[in-house]
Design an enzyme around this catalytic site. Structure first.
Site, mmCIF file in Angstrom:
data_model
loop_
_atom_site.group_PDB
_atom_site.id
_atom_site.type_symbol
_atom_site.label_atom_id
_atom_site.label_comp_id
_atom_site.label_asym_id
_atom_site.label_seq_id
_atom_site.Cartn_x
_atom_site.Cartn_y
_atom_site.Cartn_z
ATOM 1 N N GLU A 1 38.363 40.609 44.659
ATOM 2 C CA GLU A 1 38.641 39.855 43.434
ATOM 3 C C GLU A 1 40.045 39.235 43.485
ATOM 4 O O GLU A 1 40.242 38.093 43.064
ATOM 5 C CB GLU A 1 38.484 40.790 42.218
ATOM 6 N N CYS B 1 35.173 34.594 16.682
ATOM 7 C CA CYS B 1 34.974 33.765 15.495
ATOM 8 C C CYS B 1 36.305 33.212 15.000
ATOM 9 O O CYS B 1 37.367 33.750 15.293
ATOM 10 C CB CYS B 1 34.372 34.607 14.378
ATOM 11 N N ASN C 1 35.691 37.976 11.077
ATOM 12 C CA ASN C 1 35.858 37.992 12.529
ATOM 13 C C ASN C 1 36.097 39.442 12.913
ATOM 14 O O ASN C 1 36.992 40.085 12.370
ATOM 15 C CB ASN C 1 37.060 37.118 12.917
ATOM 16 N N GLY C 2 35.283 39.964 13.845
ATOM 17 C CA GLY C 2 35.435 41.357 14.267
ATOM 18 C C GLY C 2 34.072 42.002 14.407
ATOM 19 O O GLY C 2 33.045 41.309 14.447
ATOM 20 N N LYS D 1 33.387 26.134 34.841
ATOM 21 C CA LYS D 1 33.293 27.436 34.166
ATOM 22 C C LYS D 1 31.860 27.972 34.214
ATOM 23 O O LYS D 1 31.628 29.154 34.379
ATOM 24 C CB LYS D 1 33.757 27.279 32.709
ATOM 25 N N TRP E 1 31.124 33.188 16.729
ATOM 26 C CA TRP E 1 30.834 33.465 18.144
ATOM 27 C C TRP E 1 30.054 34.768 18.134
ATOM 28 O O TRP E 1 30.610 35.837 17.909
ATOM 29 C CB TRP E 1 32.130 33.578 18.932
ATOM 30 N N LYS F 1 40.607 35.264 43.228
ATOM 31 C CA LYS F 1 41.432 34.695 42.152
ATOM 32 C C LYS F 1 42.532 33.826 42.742
ATOM 33 O O LYS F 1 42.803 32.742 42.269
ATOM 34 C CB LYS F 1 42.035 35.853 41.343
ATOM 35 N N ARG G 1 38.370 28.461 20.377
ATOM 36 C CA ARG G 1 38.018 29.880 20.434
ATOM 37 C C ARG G 1 36.565 30.080 20.859
ATOM 38 O O ARG G 1 36.154 31.200 21.148
ATOM 39 C CB ARG G 1 38.222 30.531 19.055
ATOM 40 N N HIS H 1 38.680 45.676 63.147
ATOM 41 C CA HIS H 1 37.462 45.145 63.782
ATOM 42 C C HIS H 1 37.486 43.621 63.869
ATOM 43 O O HIS H 1 36.446 42.984 63.980
ATOM 44 C CB HIS H 1 36.224 45.636 63.028
ATOM 45 N N GLU I 1 41.142 30.576 44.302
ATOM 46 C CA GLU I 1 40.560 29.716 43.265
ATOM 47 C C GLU I 1 41.627 28.903 42.522
ATOM 48 O O GLU I 1 41.437 27.719 42.285
ATOM 49 C CB GLU I 1 39.806 30.623 42.281
HETATM 50 C C1 AGP Z 1 35.554 33.431 38.690
HETATM 51 O O1 AGP Z 1 36.925 33.320 38.577
HETATM 52 C C2 AGP Z 1 34.875 32.206 39.094
HETATM 53 N N1 AGP Z 1 35.144 31.143 38.221
HETATM 54 C C3 AGP Z 1 33.434 32.326 39.549
HETATM 55 O O2 AGP Z 1 33.420 33.067 40.735
HETATM 56 C C4 AGP Z 1 32.407 32.953 38.566
HETATM 57 O O3 AGP Z 1 32.645 34.314 38.446
HETATM 58 C C5 AGP Z 1 30.985 32.689 39.107
HETATM 59 O O4 AGP Z 1 30.743 31.314 39.132
HETATM 60 C C6 AGP Z 1 29.921 33.399 38.314
HETATM 61 O O5 AGP Z 1 29.924 32.983 36.987
HETATM 62 P P1 AGP Z 1 29.137 33.791 35.880
HETATM 63 O O6 AGP Z 1 29.809 35.105 35.730
HETATM 64 O O7 AGP Z 1 29.242 32.931 34.662
HETATM 65 O O8 AGP Z 1 27.739 33.939 36.359
#
Ligand code: AGP
Length: 606
Positions: A479, A2, A97-98, A601, A73, A483, A27, A502, A486
Site C-alpha cells: 500500500e 451529510c 448528520n451522524g 476515483k 450521504w 500510494k 462532502r 530472490h 500514484e
Molecule cells: C487507491 O489509492 C487507488 N485510487 C485505486 O487503487 C483504487 O483503490 C482501486 O481503483 C479500487 O477502487 P475501489 O476500491 O473503488 O474498487
C-alpha cells in the site's frame, strides 16, 4: 457525510438554504431536502433523490424566513426520497448528520407506543423522540430525547410552534453557527455560510444552541448557559471546502481519527467480546460452515483484502485467498457453496470487481460486499453488504476508505473467530479495547506529521523507492508503494521482505531509500535482518517502528514512530504513516495530489 444547514433572518430562506447546501456538495451526497415555515405559519417540506438541482425543480416559490436543509450521504437505508431529510413528527422537523447507534431498540419502543415510521433511517427515531417529550418547551424535549440516544449527531430542529427559533445540538459530528446581521445560520461546515458571514462559533460536544434572528445562546445538556468565542474566518471559499487543508487527501488523512471511530460505532460489544453486524446476512450456523473465503478487489482495496487474509487465517482459522478482480473474472476459480466471496471496493462501482461478483454468483455461493457508498451497484449485486462509513472521499488516492475497510475486516475476523470458537471472550475483549484506542493513536501520529514531512523532503528527489514488510505488515508495504507511485510518480516497489534476496536485492543501491514496516512482533528479528541486508548495500532505511523501540535506531537512517498497540492492529497505524510520507513527497514534487494523472476515483470501465 451529510451536510446540514439552518437559516433564520430577513432573507429568503429557501434560496439561502439551497445556496448553502450547494457549498456543502464537496462532502458528497445522494439526496437533499428542505423544511421551511412560511409566512402563514405553515411547514413546507420537500425532498428529492439525487442532486440539489432535482430538489430545486420541485421547490415552489415560498416566502419564508426560517428553515433547515440537508444533503444526505446514506448510512442507514437506501439513497431514495423517503429516506432523505428532514424527518418529521407532528410539528417538529429535523435534519441530522451522524449515526444513532441504538436506533433499532428505540424504534421498536416507539412503534409499540404507536409512532409510525415512513423511512428506513436512524434519524427518524430522533424526530419521534423529540415529539414524544414535547410538552411546550422544545429545548427540554430535545435535551430529554438526546439523553436516550447513543451515537453521533449534529442536528438542526424546526417547529411551527416556535417560528422564531431554530435549535441545534452536537455530539461527535461537526457543527458551526454563522453570525450575520439580523440573520443567523447553522451549518456542518464553514463553506456553507462564507458567502453571508465570516463570523462563526464552533459548537462543541454536548452543546445545544438556540438560534434566533438576533441572538445566539449556547447551553450545556443541563440547560446551563455557556460562553463561546467568536472566530473570524479569512479562508477563501475553495480553502474552506478543504477545511483549510491544502488538499482533500490531507484532509481525509486527518479525518481518520473520526472515520475509524464511525466504522466501529455500534458494532463492538466489549462486555461479551462480540461483534454485531446486523447487515451481514449470515447466521451463526452459516458462519460456522464457511470452508474458504475468497476476497476479490482492486488496487488499495486489494491490499486491504491481503491484510484480511492474515486476519481470517490467524484469528478464525479460515483458509482465505485474495485475487485481483481483473484476474479473477477470467480465471477458473474453484468455488463451492461453502466459499464466502468477499468483494471489497470503496466506490462500489469498480467494473472488474462487479464482474468478479457476477462470476462468483454463478457458483451459487454467498457474496458479501464491503463498500463505502450506500446504494452503489455492488450493494445491489452482492447477497449482503457492509458499509465502511468512512464518509465521502474526494482525493483519488484512497486513505480513510482504506483504514475503514481494514477495520471492517478486523471486526469480521473477530466475529468469525468468536462464532467458530477460535478466540475466547478475553482475547476478543482485549482486541476490542485496543481497537477503541486506535483513533487516539492516529491522532498521535498526526501530531508528529512534521517529522514525516521532513523525512519525505529528504528523499523526494529519488527515482526509486522500496517498501518492505513481513507477514501482516506486507500488505502495508504494498500500500505504501502504491500510494507513493500514484501521487508522486516515483517508481516504488512493495515487497515481502524475505523475497528481497530472490531478485530485487540487485536493485538496492545507495540511491534507493527503503521503507521498512517494522513494529515489534513475531517477525521483528527477521525484518531487522532484512534491514541489515539492505544497509549492507548502502541503501538509506526509514523504519516505521514502535515509539519505544530504541534498538532499531542503531540500524536505520530515520525512524517514523507509531504508538504501541497489539501487534495485529499495528498495520492500521503504519498505513497512516505511509499515506503521509506519500503525500508530503508529492507535495514537495509539486504533483497534482487530489487528481493524479491518468487516474480516476471510480474505475467504471474494464
Ligand atoms: C487507491 O489509492 C487507488 N485510487 C485505486 O487503487 C483504487 O483503490 C482501486 O481503483 C479500487 O477502487 P475501489 O476500491 O473503488 O474498487
Amino acid at each position: 457525510m451529510c451536510g446540514i444547514v439552518g437559516y433564520i433572518g430577513n432573507g429568503e430562506a429557501s434560496q439561502i438554504i439551497i445556496n448553502s447546501l450547494k457549498k456543502l456538495e464537496y462532502r458528497g451526497y445522494d439526496s437533499a431536502g428542505i423544511a421551511l415555515i412560511d409566512d402563514n405559519g405553515n411547514t413546507a417540506l420537500y425532498k428529492e433523490e439525487g442532486e440539489i438541482s432535482n430538489l430545486e425543480l420541485i421547490l415552489p416559490a415560498i416566502t419564508s424566513h426560517i428553515g433547515i436543509g440537508h444533503t444526505r450521504w446514506a448510512t442507514h437505508g437506501k439513497p431514495i426520497t423517503k429516506n432523505a431529510h428532514p424527518h418529521s413528527s407532528g410539528n417538529i422537523s429535523l435534519v441530522h448528520n451522524g449515526i444513532i447507534e441504538n436506533y433499532m431498540e428505540l424504534k421498536e419502543e416507539l412503534v409499540l407506543e404507536g409512532y409510525e415510521f415512513s423511512s428506513d433511517t436512524d434519524t427518524e427515531v430522533l424526530a419521534h423522540l423529540v415529539k414524544k417529550y414535547y410538552t411546550g418547551d422544545l429545548h427540554t424535549a430535545l435535551r430529554t430525547a438526546l439523553g436516550y440516544v447513543h451515537g453521533s449527531y449534529a442536528l438542526a430542529v424546526l417547529s411551527k410552534d416556535h417560528p422564531d427559533e431554530l435549535i441545534a445540538a452536537r455530539k461527535d459530528s461537526p457543527l458551526i453557527i454563522g453570525m450575520g446581521d439580523h440573520e443567523n445560520f447553522i451549518a456542518s461546515d464553514i463553506p456553507a455560510v462564507l458567502e453571508y458571514t465570516k463570523r462563526v462559533i464552533y459548537i462543541d460536544n454536548f452543546e445545544l444552541v438556540s438560534v434566533k434572528q438576533d441572538s445566539i445562546q449556547v447551553f450545556d445538556l443541563e440547560g446551563n448557559h455557556k460562553k463561546k468565542e467568536e472566530h473570524i474566518i479569512e479562508w477563501d471559499p475553495e480553502a474552506a471546502e478543504k477545511a483549510g487543508y491544502s488538499h482533500f487527501m490531507l484532509k481525509e488523512i486527518h479525518e481518520q481519527t473520526n472515520s475509524i471511530h464511525e466504522t466501529m460505532l455500534g458494532r463492538l460489544h466489549e462486555l461479551e467480546g462480540d461483534v454485531i453486524f446486523d447487515e451481514l446476512g449470515l447466521s451463526r450456523a452459516q458462519i460456522s460452515q464457511i470452508q474458504r473465503i475468497e476476497i476479490i478487489a482492486c488496487g488499495t482495496s486489494y491490499n486491504a483484502g491481503l491484510l484480511g487474509k492474515y486476519l481470517f487465517e490467524k484469528l478464525a482459522g479460515i483458509h482465505t485467498d485474495v485475487d485481483s478482480a481483473s484476474e479473477f473474472r477470467y480465471s477458473s476459480p474453484v468455488i463451492t457453496p461453502g466459499t464466502l466471496v468477499m468483494a471489497i471496493t470503496q466506490s462500489g462501482e469498480t467494473a472488474d470487481t462487479l464482474a468478479a461478483v457476477h462470476e462468483a454468483t454463478y457458483y451459487e455461493c454467498k457474496t458479501l460486499a464491503i463498500t463505502n457508498v450506500v446504494g452503489s451497484t455492488i450493494s445491489r449485486d452482492a447477497s449482503s453488504t457492509i458499509y465502511t462509513r468512512a464518509g465521502p472521499e474526494i482525493g483519488v488516492a484512497a486513505s480513510k476508505s482504506f483504514t475503514s475497510q481494514v477495520v471492517v475486516l478486523y471486526l469480521l475476523a473477530i466475529l468469525f473467530a468468536r462464532v467458530r470458537y477460535t478466540m475466547d471472550a478475553d482475547k476478543a475483549q482485549q482486541l476490542q479495547s485496543e481497537l477503541r484506542k486506535i483513533p487516539g493513536h492516529v491522532r498521535q501520529i498526526l501530531e508528529n506529521e512534521r517529522s514525516i514531512q521532513k523525512c519525505a523532503l529528504k528523499f523526494a528527489k529519488t527515482n526509486d523507492y522500496f517498501f518492505i514488510g513481513r507477514n501482516i505488515n506486507y500488505p502495508i508495504a504494498l500500500e505504501g508503494a502504491l500510494k507513493l507511485k500514484e501521487i508522486s510518480y516515483i517508481h516504488a516497489e512493495g515487497y515481502a521482505a524475505g523475497e528481497l534476496k530472490h531478485g530485487p536485492l540487485a536493485l538496492i543501491t545507495k540511491d534507493v531509500p527503503v521503507v521498512a514496516i517494522a513494529p515489534q512482533g513475531h517477525t521483528y528479528d527477521k525484518i531487522l535482518s532484512n534491514i541489515k541486508e539492505v544497509k549492507a548495500r548502502d541503501a538509506s532505511v526509514i523504519a516505521i517502528a514502535d515509539m519505544d523501540d530504541t534498538e532499531i535506531k542503531k540500524y536505520v537512517d530515520a525512524v517514523l514512530p507509531i504508538p504501541k498497540t497489539d501487534e495485529i492492529l499495528s498495520p492500521i497505524l503504519s498505513s497512516v504513516v505511509v499515506q503521509l510520507l506519500a503525500y508530503y513527497t508529492a507535495l514537495e514534487l509539486n504533483c497534482s495530489i487530489d487528481k493524479p494523472r491518468n487516474l480516476a476515483k471510480s474505475v467504471t470501465v474494464e
